[in-house]
Design an enzyme around this catalytic site. Structure first.
Site, short mmCIF file in Angstrom:
data_model
loop_
_atom_site.label_atom_id
_atom_site.label_comp_id
_atom_site.label_asym_id
_atom_site.label_seq_id
_atom_site.Cartn_x
_atom_site.Cartn_y
_atom_site.Cartn_z
N ILE A 1 -20.79 62.46 2.86
CA ILE A 1 -20.05 62.04 4.05
C ILE A 1 -19.95 60.52 3.99
O ILE A 1 -20.77 59.86 3.35
CB ILE A 1 -20.70 62.52 5.37
CG1 ILE A 1 -22.16 62.07 5.48
CG2 ILE A 1 -20.60 64.02 5.51
CD1 ILE A 1 -22.83 62.51 6.77
N ASP A 2 -18.90 59.98 4.59
CA ASP A 2 -18.62 58.55 4.47
C ASP A 2 -19.75 57.70 5.05
O ASP A 2 -20.50 58.14 5.94
CB ASP A 2 -17.31 58.21 5.18
CG ASP A 2 -16.12 58.91 4.57
OD1 ASP A 2 -16.17 59.25 3.38
OD2 ASP A 2 -15.13 59.13 5.31
N LYS A 3 -19.82 56.48 4.60
CA LYS A 3 -20.84 55.53 5.05
C LYS A 3 -20.91 55.46 6.58
O LYS A 3 -21.99 55.52 7.17
CB LYS A 3 -20.55 54.14 4.48
CG LYS A 3 -21.46 53.04 5.02
CD LYS A 3 -20.97 51.66 4.60
CE LYS A 3 -21.77 50.57 5.31
NZ LYS A 3 -21.21 49.22 5.05
N ARG B 1 -10.21 61.97 8.42
CA ARG B 1 -9.63 60.67 8.79
C ARG B 1 -8.15 60.61 8.38
O ARG B 1 -7.29 60.15 9.14
CB ARG B 1 -10.42 59.55 8.13
CG ARG B 1 -11.87 59.51 8.57
CD ARG B 1 -12.74 58.68 7.66
NE ARG B 1 -12.39 57.26 7.72
CZ ARG B 1 -12.89 56.35 6.91
NH1 ARG B 1 -13.74 56.69 5.95
NH2 ARG B 1 -12.52 55.09 7.04
#
Length: 302
Positions: free
Chosen positions: A135-137, A236
């Site tokens: 999962i993204d930062k 996103r």
């Protein structure tokens, strides 16, 4: 070795840009170095980075072995939701990078896992030990890691078969007018900005996101998203595509947004079949306090 045959849609494309798209993981700097070293060839011949490919050309890539990087275990607090001899599920905080990469060789989830666990699977090499999905930062929430190769292979197959349950909560711009929906739009590298992904039919892969509308506010909506596929930045990109970008998203959203550092996106639910017992496992992590506070403010205004 990886091979691709050029179709008409990529006729006259620059070889370095095209290999970045086709490979899907390598940066343009890496690809240009491979071309310089002769690891990328067209029709059996070495070429330069600005070479223009033609329809029918055959590209061959012999990807060099990655350089060994010594990733050190670090005593970083982990919010462990579940753990046994095969798998560990953690609730990753916003701001933590999942695995080491140039510029981020410490302070990552992998550094923390190496300290916490006696062992992790080695399938993804020294940079991404145990990492099955990411999962993204600046996305918080649940993420699973494998402690051995058997568990890693099992969990990876589940992801590929689309049987892993992954639900996210998100605050998005605009008032969504329907109670639920599905965004079925392929995602690939943005042709204008190599640091971004986009909905495109050029060198893309299928991407499907389902969503349910939970609440609406004056200028925002609160949704539950379920991933059918797991492309880079999928939620996103998809919500930006339907003109409802994630609030706070610095890459895909508007500058005028809610007062939050990074996107208001949280991996709330994670479900999978246990690699050893076959038991159905399902975990939930409530949205973080910062996001809950934003929701309270939106409700109060509404």
């Amino acid at each position: 070795m990886q091979t691709w045959v050029i179709t008409e849609e990529n006729h006259n494309a620059r070889i370095d840009k095209l290999v970045v798209d086709l490979h899907g993981q390598a940066s343009r700097t890496h690809v240009q170095r491979w071309i310089q070293d002769g690891a990328v060839q067209v029709n059996g011949s070495q070429i330069k980075a600005n070479h223009k490919v033609q329809t029918g050309d055959r590209i061959e890539l012999i990807e060099p072995e990655p350089e060994e990087v010594n990733i050190e275990p670090e005593e970083i607090p982990l919010d462990v939701v579940y753990e046994d001899e095969d798998v560990i599920v953690v609730n990753k905080p916003k701001g933590m990078v999942v695995h080491p990469a140039p510029g981020h060789y410490s302070g990552t989830l992998v550094n923390a896992l190496l300290y916490h666990c006696n062992d992790l699977s080695g399938i993804n090499g020294t940079i991404r030990p145990g990492i099955v999905h990411r999962i993204d930062k600046d996305t918080s929430g649940l993420l699973m890691a494998a402690k051995n190769d058997h568990a890693h292979e099992h969990l990876s197959k589940e992801l590929k078969a689309k049987t892993t349950e992954r639900q996210y909560k998100a605050i998005v711009h605009g008032v969504i007018s329907h109670s639920k929906g599905t965004i079925d739009a392929p995602i690939g590298r943005d042709q204008k900005d190599r640091q971004k992904m986009a909905v495109t039919h050029v060198n893309s892969r299928p991407a499907i996101t389902h969503f349910i509308l939970e609440e609406t506010f004056e200028e925002y909506s609160y949704v539950t998203c379920e991933l059918e596929t797991g492309r880079t930045h999928q939620i996103r990109v998809h919500f930006n595509y339907i003109d409802h970008p994630i609030a706070g998203d610095p890459k895909y959203g508007p500058k005028k947004t809610l007062a939050i550092a990074g996107q208001a996106l949280h991996a709330e639910t994670l479900g999978f079949t246990h690699p050893r017992t076959g038991e159905a496992m399902r975990f939930q992590a409530p949205v973080p306090p910062e996001m809950e506070e934003l929701l309270k403010e939106l409700r109060d205004k509404h």
